[in-house]
Scaffold this motif. Sequence first.
Motif, mmCIF file in Angstrom:
data_model
loop_
_atom_site.group_PDB
_atom_site.id
_atom_site.type_symbol
_atom_site.label_atom_id
_atom_site.label_comp_id
_atom_site.label_asym_id
_atom_site.label_seq_id
_atom_site.Cartn_x
_atom_site.Cartn_y
_atom_site.Cartn_z
ATOM 1 N N VAL A 22 1.501 7.306 -12.334
ATOM 2 C CA VAL A 22 1.894 7.932 -10.717
ATOM 3 C C VAL A 22 2.308 9.329 -10.623
ATOM 4 O O VAL A 22 1.088 9.189 -9.910
ATOM 5 C CB VAL A 22 2.971 6.360 -10.454
ATOM 6 N N ALA A 23 3.137 9.589 -11.081
ATOM 7 C CA ALA A 23 3.560 11.227 -10.763
ATOM 8 C C ALA A 23 2.244 11.929 -11.263
ATOM 9 O O ALA A 23 2.057 13.063 -10.260
ATOM 10 C CB ALA A 23 4.872 11.867 -11.479
ATOM 11 N N GLY A 24 1.704 11.506 -12.210
ATOM 12 C CA GLY A 24 0.679 13.297 -11.692
ATOM 13 C C GLY A 24 -1.236 12.667 -11.304
ATOM 14 O O GLY A 24 -1.818 13.799 -11.206
ATOM 15 N N ALA A 25 -1.275 11.325 -11.468
ATOM 16 C CA ALA A 25 -2.190 10.313 -10.818
ATOM 17 C C ALA A 25 -2.477 10.650 -9.086
ATOM 18 O O ALA A 25 -3.680 10.359 -9.316
ATOM 19 C CB ALA A 25 -2.658 9.781 -11.168
ATOM 20 N N ALA A 26 -1.556 10.068 -8.806
ATOM 21 C CA ALA A 26 -1.367 9.739 -7.201
ATOM 22 C C ALA A 26 -2.035 10.681 -6.508
ATOM 23 O O ALA A 26 -2.282 10.278 -5.564
ATOM 24 C CB ALA A 26 0.120 9.648 -6.959
ATOM 25 N N GLY A 27 -1.259 11.397 -6.253
ATOM 26 C CA GLY A 27 -1.627 12.332 -5.423
ATOM 27 C C GLY A 27 -3.475 12.518 -5.324
ATOM 28 O O GLY A 27 -4.009 12.727 -4.159
ATOM 29 N N ARG A 28 -4.641 12.829 -6.399
ATOM 30 C CA ARG A 28 -5.899 13.340 -6.109
ATOM 31 C C ARG A 28 -6.371 11.319 -6.080
ATOM 32 O O ARG A 28 -7.340 11.204 -5.191
ATOM 33 C CB ARG A 28 -6.189 13.015 -7.520
ATOM 34 N N LEU A 29 -5.818 10.522 -6.208
ATOM 35 C CA LEU A 29 -5.918 8.763 -5.843
ATOM 36 C C LEU A 29 -5.512 8.696 -4.262
ATOM 37 O O LEU A 29 -6.611 7.946 -3.939
ATOM 38 C CB LEU A 29 -5.180 7.735 -6.517
ATOM 39 N N LEU A 30 -4.499 9.090 -3.397
ATOM 40 C CA LEU A 30 -4.470 9.082 -2.717
ATOM 41 C C LEU A 30 -5.348 9.547 -1.786
ATOM 42 O O LEU A 30 -5.845 9.331 -0.556
ATOM 43 C CB LEU A 30 -3.297 9.883 -2.067
ATOM 44 N N HIS A 31 -5.900 11.164 -2.261
ATOM 45 C CA HIS A 31 -6.981 11.334 -1.046
ATOM 46 C C HIS A 31 -8.145 11.065 -1.800
ATOM 47 O O HIS A 31 -8.874 10.698 -0.482
ATOM 48 C CB HIS A 31 -6.792 13.115 -1.471
ATOM 49 N N THR A 32 -8.558 10.368 -2.359
ATOM 50 C CA THR A 32 -9.824 9.538 -2.803
ATOM 51 C C THR A 32 -9.414 8.553 -1.360
ATOM 52 O O THR A 32 -10.111 8.044 -0.829
ATOM 53 C CB THR A 32 -10.273 8.564 -4.667
#
Length: 176
Positions: free
Chosen positions: A20-30
Amino acid sequence: MRERRPAQERRRAREFALFVAGAAGRLLHTATLLTGEPASRPAPAAEELLTCALSRTYAVWDRLHGDDPYERTRREMAAHFAHTAWRHRRPRGGLLDRLSPQERLVLVLRLYEGVAEEQTAAQLGLPAERVHALCLRAIAEMRSRRPGPEPAAAHRPVPEPESGPPQDSAPKPAAP
């Protein structure tokens, strides 16, 4: 056996937290692009969409066995969005809010996430030709309607021309 279970749970929670720490930013943007909410303000619908997808990914975390958790979360998010698309019909001021929810979903999966047309079609249960047509229509819609002037631009004072000697704007002849 009882001591082993808490250790597995801690390991699972630690691995998921790292993901989550690594992927949350891009997933939230999506998710923000999908819901049509502006990126500059809080996006509660996007956060809810992402939270639901992450919870479903966490529920099957031990069964991923080498599968990409990012792709799993993205699939969960797209599936949940497709099932709740009726919630995301009204414009919210985001970049893609002019598009229908289905067009948004196809455009984000194809262009932002780079998912192949056939994979997008299989995931959404649509023919590949339909996905292709939706993507083309969404691109045409985004190109046809340029965003209007920003409200802040209307309040800016127009700079007055500097006073001074008049300058000749006619082109000067080239020297022979």
